[in-house]
Design an enzyme around this catalytic site. Structure first.
Site, PDB file in Angstrom:
ATOM      1  N   ASP A 152       1.821 -21.529 -46.911  1.00 33.45           N
ATOM      2  CA  ASP A 152       1.839 -19.796 -46.624  1.00 33.45           C
ATOM      3  C   ASP A 152       0.810 -19.559 -45.616  1.00 33.45           C
ATOM      4  O   ASP A 152      -0.443 -19.925 -45.834  1.00 33.45           O
ATOM      5  CB  ASP A 152       1.472 -19.132 -47.855  1.00 33.45           C
ATOM      6  CG  ASP A 152       1.729 -17.712 -47.490  1.00 33.45           C
ATOM      7  OD1 ASP A 152       1.579 -17.235 -46.482  1.00 33.45           O
ATOM      8  OD2 ASP A 152       1.825 -17.045 -48.641  1.00 33.45           O
ATOM      9  N   SER A 156       3.422 -10.119 -51.575  1.00 33.49           N
ATOM     10  CA  SER A 156       2.462  -9.811 -50.625  1.00 33.49           C
ATOM     11  C   SER A 156       1.632  -8.777 -51.011  1.00 33.49           C
ATOM     12  O   SER A 156       1.019  -8.554 -51.900  1.00 33.49           O
ATOM     13  CB  SER A 156       2.993 -10.392 -49.031  1.00 33.49           C
ATOM     14  OG  SER A 156       1.955 -10.159 -48.211  1.00 33.49           O
ATOM     15  N   HIS A 195       5.348 -17.886 -46.349  1.00 37.23           N
ATOM     16  CA  HIS A 195       5.271 -16.650 -46.686  1.00 37.23           C
ATOM     17  C   HIS A 195       6.596 -15.831 -47.030  1.00 37.23           C
ATOM     18  O   HIS A 195       7.606 -16.337 -46.369  1.00 37.23           O
ATOM     19  CB  HIS A 195       4.507 -15.807 -45.900  1.00 37.23           C
ATOM     20  CG  HIS A 195       4.104 -14.602 -46.424  1.00 37.23           C
ATOM     21  ND1 HIS A 195       2.781 -14.282 -47.303  1.00 37.23           N
ATOM     22  CD2 HIS A 195       4.112 -13.379 -46.053  1.00 37.23           C
ATOM     23  CE1 HIS A 195       2.529 -13.250 -47.623  1.00 37.23           C
ATOM     24  NE2 HIS A 195       3.355 -12.640 -46.719  1.00 37.23           N
TER      25      HIS A 195
END
Length: 386
Positions: A317, A248, A352
């Site tokens: 995600d 991320s 995620h």
């Protein structure tokens, strides 16, 4: 009637886990927080729920409510089993992405280059049996080393307890949107696996929240690379072989470092340090801008001489906050400009931060990262065989 609350709630949670986008993008982060653990550890939740069903079966309602009770629990159980089966689709998705970027014979070529290195792990067995594993036999973790002057400049180092020199270096940067997170959270499975197989792995913190205004974290990441090269001999590492990974926000950092190579303005006080890298792995990475400056947007910095890249993203995600089409666009831009391989893989059903636990999906991803790094180490500058 109250006995229907638990099965109906669980049926909804599992349904949203399997199809998170049905609730809309506005609730994307909330869905990620609610469902990520269920998505990665479905058999753990199945065990817990099954125990509850067994204990409460004598109290199930009668008549139509009883049918609803059975249907809700049945859908929950089936959904959790499917979530576990779906996690296994990560491997063919990753293999397909490698074949597209590296050629259909990439596996055979890679096996020929391994030179006796350990083969792949057993993700199904270990991912189901040991989903909370944080340590690995034969790997030591040296905690809380200082790599710079700021209190945030701390890192952990992973390496095999066996003696050795000339080990390649992987530096990992954590996720958290530049406001939270830490070096001991995601990708521990990958770091342990690579350390066990001869790597020196570093997981570095960086400045967050108000102190994380761009380019401060970028400067921190480059400082961590400079530290790794300076201290490589102390830990049996090769300073000439540094690779980066991140999740991320950490993926943003890793790519930004690689794509701003040889720009001393991002190395105040250590301008002469070598912060070049051999390859980059971005896991569910954010590649958009943090500032109006072009250099803060890795997805817009594509050029011919970037190192090999591996971009892995979850098809489900909702925590990143950008559409999947945007992620694909970043990958296309990087691939179209680069002379080096750019591998882009979407993992079916993945949310995620899917590597928070030592799950089946996280272990398959660790295998793929190791394959990619082995490929780049045994290839020339642009990923072609020596």
């Amino acid at each position: 009637m109250s006995s229907l609350i638990a099965p109906l709630l669980w049926a909804v949670v599992v349904g949203v886990t399997l199809w998170p986008r049905m609730v809309g993008r506005r609730l994307g982060f909330a869905v990620y927080v609610l469902t990520m653990a269920v998505n990665e550890l479905p058999l753990v939740f199945l065990l817990i729920i099954s125990s509850g069903i067994w204990v409460g079966i004598d109290d199930r309602p009668a008549g139509l409510f009883g049918v609803v009770w059975i249907a809700a629990w049945g859908a929950t159980v089936v959904g959790l089993i499917w979530a576990q089966i779906r996690a296994g689709r990560a491997r063919p998705a990753l293999d397909g992405a490698f074949a597209q970027a590296l050629g259909g014979d990439w596996r055979a070529v890679l096996d020929a280059r391994r030179s006796g290195r350990p083969r792949r792990s057993r993700p199904w067995l270990t991912g189901i049996a040991c989903p909370f594993q944080r340590r690995r036999r034969g790997v030591e973790r040296i905690r809380d080393l200082t790599y710079g002057p700021d209190p945030a400049h701390r890192l952990d180092l992973y390496r095999a307890t066996s003696t050795g020199t000339g080990r390649p270096i992987l530096i990992h940067f954590h996720e958290g949107g530049f406001v939270q997170g830490g070096r001991s959270r995601e990708s521990v499975t990958m770091l342990n696996q690579l350390a066990a197989h001869g790597w020196v792995c570093i997981s570095a913190d960086y400045r967050l929240r108000q102190a994380a205004a761009w380019p401060n974290p970028l400067v921190d990441a480059k400082r961590a690379i400079a530290w790794a090269r300076e201290h490589a001999s102390e830990y049996g590492a090769d300073p000439g072989r540094v690779h980066l990974a991140g999740g991320s926000a950490g993926g943003h950092l890793a790519l930004d470092v690689a794509l701003t190579c040889a720009q001393p303005r991002f190395q105040p006080g250590f301008e002469d340090a070598d912060t070049s890298v051999a390859s980059v792995v971005s896991l569910y990475g954010y590649l958009g801008g943090r500032d109006e400056a072009l250099a803060s947007s890795p997805g817009r910095l594509a050029r011919r001489d970037i190192p090999p890249l591996l971009l892995i993203h979850g098809a489900n995600d909702t925590g990143l906050g950008v559409p999947l089409a945007t992620v694909r666009g970043w990958a296309r831009a990087l691939r179209s400009a680069s002379d080096a391989p750019v591998v882009y893989a979407e993992l079916p059903g993945a949310q995620h931060a899917f590597d928070l636990f030592a799950s089946v999906r996280a272990r398959m991803t660790a295998d793929a990262v190791e394959d990619f790094l082995t490929w780049t180490r045994s290839a020339g500058r642009h990923g072609t065989a020596r």
